[in-house]
Design an enzyme around this catalytic site. Sequence first.
Site, PDB file in Angstrom:
ATOM      1  N   GLU A 162      -2.755   1.887   3.262  1.00 32.62           N
ATOM      2  CA  GLU A 162      -3.654   1.236   4.216  1.00 32.62           C
ATOM      3  C   GLU A 162      -4.068   2.149   5.371  1.00 32.62           C
ATOM      4  O   GLU A 162      -3.749   1.868   6.544  1.00 32.62           O
ATOM      5  CB  GLU A 162      -3.001  -0.048   4.757  1.00 32.62           C
ATOM      6  CG  GLU A 162      -2.637  -1.048   3.684  1.00 32.62           C
ATOM      7  CD  GLU A 162      -2.041  -2.346   4.254  1.00 32.62           C
ATOM      8  OE1 GLU A 162      -1.947  -2.471   5.476  1.00 32.62           O
ATOM      9  OE2 GLU A 162      -1.686  -3.221   3.460  1.00 32.62           O
ATOM     10  N   GLU A 359       0.088  -4.830  -3.014  1.00 28.67           N
ATOM     11  CA  GLU A 359       0.648  -5.815  -2.084  1.00 28.67           C
ATOM     12  C   GLU A 359      -0.182  -7.086  -2.147  1.00 28.67           C
ATOM     13  O   GLU A 359      -1.412  -7.039  -2.202  1.00 28.67           O
ATOM     14  CB  GLU A 359       0.623  -5.340  -0.620  1.00 28.67           C
ATOM     15  CG  GLU A 359       1.633  -4.291  -0.272  1.00 28.67           C
ATOM     16  CD  GLU A 359       1.587  -3.881   1.193  1.00 28.67           C
ATOM     17  OE1 GLU A 359       1.201  -4.717   2.055  1.00 28.67           O
ATOM     18  OE2 GLU A 359       1.924  -2.720   1.474  1.00 28.67           O
TER      19      GLU A 359
HETATM   20  O1  IFM Z   1       3.856  -5.770   6.416  1.00 28.70           O
HETATM   21  C1  IFM Z   1       2.590  -5.299   6.074  1.00 28.70           C
HETATM   22  C2  IFM Z   1       2.689  -4.005   5.309  1.00 28.70           C
HETATM   23  O2  IFM Z   1       3.393  -3.034   6.005  1.00 28.70           O
HETATM   24  C3  IFM Z   1       1.310  -3.461   5.036  1.00 28.70           C
HETATM   25  N1  IFM Z   1       0.467  -4.464   4.440  1.00 28.70           N
HETATM   26  C4  IFM Z   1       0.439  -5.760   5.028  1.00 28.70           C
HETATM   27  C5  IFM Z   1       1.844  -6.289   5.234  1.00 28.70           C
HETATM   28  C6  IFM Z   1       1.801  -7.691   5.850  1.00 28.70           C
HETATM   29  O3  IFM Z   1       1.161  -7.648   7.083  1.00 28.70           O
END
Ligand code: IFM
Length: 460
Positions: A162, A359
């Site tokens: 990210e 994710e």
């Molecule tokens: O906790 C975060 C993660 O570190 C990166 N993506 C989003 C998750 C939830 O906010």
Amino acid sequence: MTFPDEFVWGVSTAAYQIEGATTVDGRRPSIWDTFSARPGAVACGDTGEPAADHYRRMSEDVTLLADLGVRAYRFSIAWPRVVPDAAEVNPAGLDFYERLVDTLLQAGITPWPTLYHWDLPQALEDRGGWAERETAYRFADYVAAVLGRLGDRVGTWTTLNEPWCSAFLGYGSGRHAPGRTEPAAAVAAAHHLLLAHGLGASVIRGQARAARVGLTLNLFPVSVADPDNAGDVEVGRRIDGLQNRLFLDPVLRGGYPADVLADLEPYGLGRLLTADDLEVISVPPDLLGINYYRDLYVSSVPDARSGPPSEWVGAENAGFPRRGLPRTDSDWDINAGELTGLLLRLHETYPPVPLYLTENGAAFRDRVSADGAVSDAERIAFIADHLRAAHAAIERGVDLRGYFYWSLLDNFEWAEGYTKRFGLVHVDFATQRRTPKASASWYSQVMADNGLREHDDRAR
Ligand code: IFM
């Protein structure tokens, strides 16, 4: 609803969010240690200590993964353990990840490491951080050190997680470490992170020829309140440009989109580019990781919820109206259906690349009840709905090859501290007791079945 053979089922975590042990075995501060020590920066004054104490409980946690039947474990490697203070390589830092990788392999779990999940060594921030080009070269050195130790055992590498957050939350709105509010630095950080990805990917290709390499982007479908309102359409275009195309296009198409370059002209993106940057950045990835949590619904009418202006550099006047959708404990709209469209957009408008949902998850107010159970029906419904949306995309031809739930454990949720629980496994941060939630055994069955049974969202 069955997923393709070889579909990868996993869970994700990140170093700073679970490890704790921030002063152990030669680790030195990262920007998150500094930032979270700043009064008011993180909810409840929380820091990355103790997190989920994973550094000390690693083998117990791998047993947890094995008991759940997880096939692939996505974790991140902490740069400040491996090259503390941005100086010499620290063998003790690498030892930990070597033990983790070996323990996973012995348990039959595929290690899926990410090399950068936001914990920049503070020493590099002291030299300007991601706003400086030099940081990208230091990243490549760090990657070489990790590959030197683990390159023979890891099959899939992710360079960055990210980069939008690192750049725009870290250097734009200041909501994340290092807490800077400098729009031009945010834009420079985005470019240097992409450069770091390209340089790192080349190092990986050079040191582990059989390995696959990619990066993970958090992508947000953007829709506008009134498609007939030119102002709304313009805000939607700008936000889509910054959030999605600023990262997708240079990596997958070899260039920044013309409209985004024009939007960011006042912040100097064009001036940062040297002759071969885009060639370095667009080294073809073997896979693309997508993190999907929610979509963005925007309008040209700003409201109190629009956030600090610099977070959306160049789209300062956006508003984010509410639509009455159900929300998670992070106050994020739940809109699983948009995931199908996002995957189709990637499939239809970008060059082919295998996709993985690296994710997807949600925070809810989970509590351990008197009988020791954690009932989290909302999370089960959330995952089931997103898996249906992902499956619908596969049925329409999208090359989606895996799904990782965020997260294995409740953990340090950045500026929210320990107040948001995303885990399949509840963590009592006072005792470090782990309690698998109802969603853990449910997801375990999904992985074993390679899909959903008809009754799978009955818990709703
Ligand atoms: O906790 C975060 C993660 O570190 C990166 N993506 C989003 C998750 C939830 O906010």
